[in-house]
Design a protein around this motif. Structure first.
Motif, short mmCIF file in Angstrom:
data_model
loop_
_atom_site.label_atom_id
_atom_site.label_comp_id
_atom_site.label_asym_id
_atom_site.label_seq_id
_atom_site.Cartn_x
_atom_site.Cartn_y
_atom_site.Cartn_z
N ALA A 24 0.84 -1.20 0.00
CA ALA A 24 0.00 0.00 0.00
C ALA A 24 0.87 1.25 0.00
O ALA A 24 0.62 2.19 -0.78
CB ALA A 24 -0.93 0.00 1.22
N VAL A 38 -6.70 3.57 -0.90
CA VAL A 38 -6.10 2.25 -0.73
C VAL A 38 -6.60 1.71 0.60
O VAL A 38 -6.45 2.36 1.63
CB VAL A 38 -4.56 2.28 -0.76
N LEU A 40 -6.84 -1.57 3.36
CA LEU A 40 -6.33 -2.85 3.85
C LEU A 40 -7.51 -3.60 4.45
O LEU A 40 -8.19 -3.10 5.35
CB LEU A 40 -5.24 -2.63 4.90
#
Length: 92
Positions: A24, A38, A40
């Motif tokens: 990332a 982005v 996770l």
């Protein structure tokens, strides 16, 4: 949600958070104005998948491993900024 959205789903049982976070970080550094978000995404069962706007661009299970960083950058670049030169990442 900001577009394009890249998700990195990683296995918490396998402790792949650091690998996911590193990918990332590298992608956000390479594409600072091109990626909208982005994320996770914690998962289980050995999952490590990278999706861009719901398209899976990497699956550890399908490809039998993790991507090399340069390869991942090319996969993302080809979809969001095809004219961008990635410098040394574009060379074999």
């Amino acid at each position: 949600m900001r577009e394009p959205r890249l998700e990195i789903e990683y296995c918490t049982q396998c402790r792949w958070l650091l690998r996911a976070a590193w990918f990332a970080q590298e992608l956000l550094t390479t594409f600072p104005g091109d990626l909208g978000e982005v994320a996770l995404v914690p998962g289980i069962g050995g999952v490590f998948e990278i999706r861009l706007n719901d398209e899976t661009i990497w699956s550890r299970k399908e490809r039998h491993g993790f991507p090399e960083l340069a390869e991942l950058k090319r996969l993302v670049r080809d979809r969001i900024a095809p004219d961008r030169d990635l410098g040394h990442s574009d060379r074999p």
